[in-house]
Design an enzyme around this catalytic site. Structure first.
Site, PDB file in Angstrom:
ATOM      1  CD  GLU A  91     -30.092  34.426  10.800  1.00 63.25           C
ATOM      2  OE1 GLU A  91     -30.344  34.661  11.987  1.00 63.25           O
ATOM      3  OE2 GLU A  91     -29.147  34.969  10.192  1.00 63.25           O
ATOM      4  CB  CYS A 120     -26.614  34.022  11.802  1.00 60.27           C
ATOM      5  SG  CYS A 120     -26.018  35.468  10.881  1.00 60.27           S
ATOM      6  CE  LYS A 164     -28.719  34.645  15.465  1.00 58.77           C
ATOM      7  NZ  LYS A 164     -28.976  35.672  14.412  1.00 58.77           N
TER       8      LYS A 164
END
Length: 274
Positions: free
Chosen positions: A41, A155, A113
């Site tokens: 990330e 993440c 995300k």
């Protein structure tokens, strides 16, 4: 059997320097025989200073890191999962976007995300990703990669098993979890969550991580992992910037699922409340 590489990185505040490090990693991954490289990330920029970061964040079409990695992928005939970049999109907020780049250097898929990290940790650290980033709203599976069907997460998505369940149902064989985990949360939860997600979905998890003390003062946990469908850790990067290699045998998925056929046994659960 397919060989992959994982770049455990320590991204800084200079996109040009990060791009140069990524290009070297692409070259070394290809030289090492990998068919695909996975990066963390925020591979292009890791900076908690909003004003300073805002001065160098670009749109996808103008981003120098994405362009450099695409050129390197083409020059070295290797696929790259570029874990994520901070990018400008229409509107006032940024997006945290991951890319799958094919061996011709073209973008094969994008993923924004979905779950944003808004927490106050016992250490005093406070993070409000939603103040800067716009959340994505679609899960993504990429067909035809060197590792088969690749599911994309980033993440904090790791803490939401439903997205992994949906990716598994959609045919993912490998799920990528690029991350920049904090040290406290990494020490407490990183290994157990990644192993649990692999076991639950009965597939491989590849988690390229940021590691070390960064230019903006934050510290990230490292320990890039490759976990097999049985939950066995195949690779653990420990601490520090490095390039790791692993071999993935997709036939292992059918073997594990035949032993414990969780996917076949899954049921919709009705809820009754008083």
């Amino acid at each position: 059997m397919v060989k992959i590489a994982i770049f455990q990185m320590r991204s800084g505040i200079d996109p040009a320097a990060n791009a140069a490090a990524l290009v070297v990693a692409v070259e070394q991954a290809a030289a090492g025989g990998a068919a695909m490289l996975f990066t963390p990330e925020m591979s292009g920029l890791l900076d908690s200073n909003r004003e300073r970061a805002g001065a160098v964040v670009r749109s996808e079409d103008e981003d120098e890191v994405l362009a450099a990695v695409g050129d390197a992928a083409r020059a070295n005939n290797i696929w790259v999962h570029l874990g994520s970049l901070a990018l400008r999109e229409g509107g006032g907020k940024l997006v945290n976007r991951g890319f799958v780049i094919d061996a011709a250097g073209d973008v094969a898929a994008r993923y924004d995300k979905m779950h944003l990290f808004d927490v106050d940790l016992p250490t005093g650290e406070s993070w409000r990703e939603s103040a800067v980033y716009q959340a994505g709203d679609e899960a993504v599976v990429v067909r035809g990669t060197p590792v088969g069907s690749l599911g994309l997460t980033i993440c904090y998505d790791l803490r939401f098993p439903a997205i992994f369940e949906r990716l598994g149902e959609a045919g993912a064989e490998v799920i990528a979890v690029p991350a920049a985990f904090t040290v406290p949360t990494g020490e407490a939860h990183w290994h157990v969550l990644l192993r649990a997600r692999a076991i639950e979905a009965g597939l491989f998890v590849v988690a390229a991580a940021q590691s070390g003390r960064h230019d903006d003062g934050r510290a990230t946990f490292g320990h890039s992992l490759v976990v097999d469908p049985w939950g066995e850790v195949m690779v653990d990067g420990g601490e520090g910037e490095q390039l790791l290699f692993a071999e993935i045998d997709l036939e292992r998925i059918a073997e594990v699922r035949s032993r414990i056929p969780v996917m076949k046994h899954r049921r919709d659960i009705p809820m009754v409340s008083d």
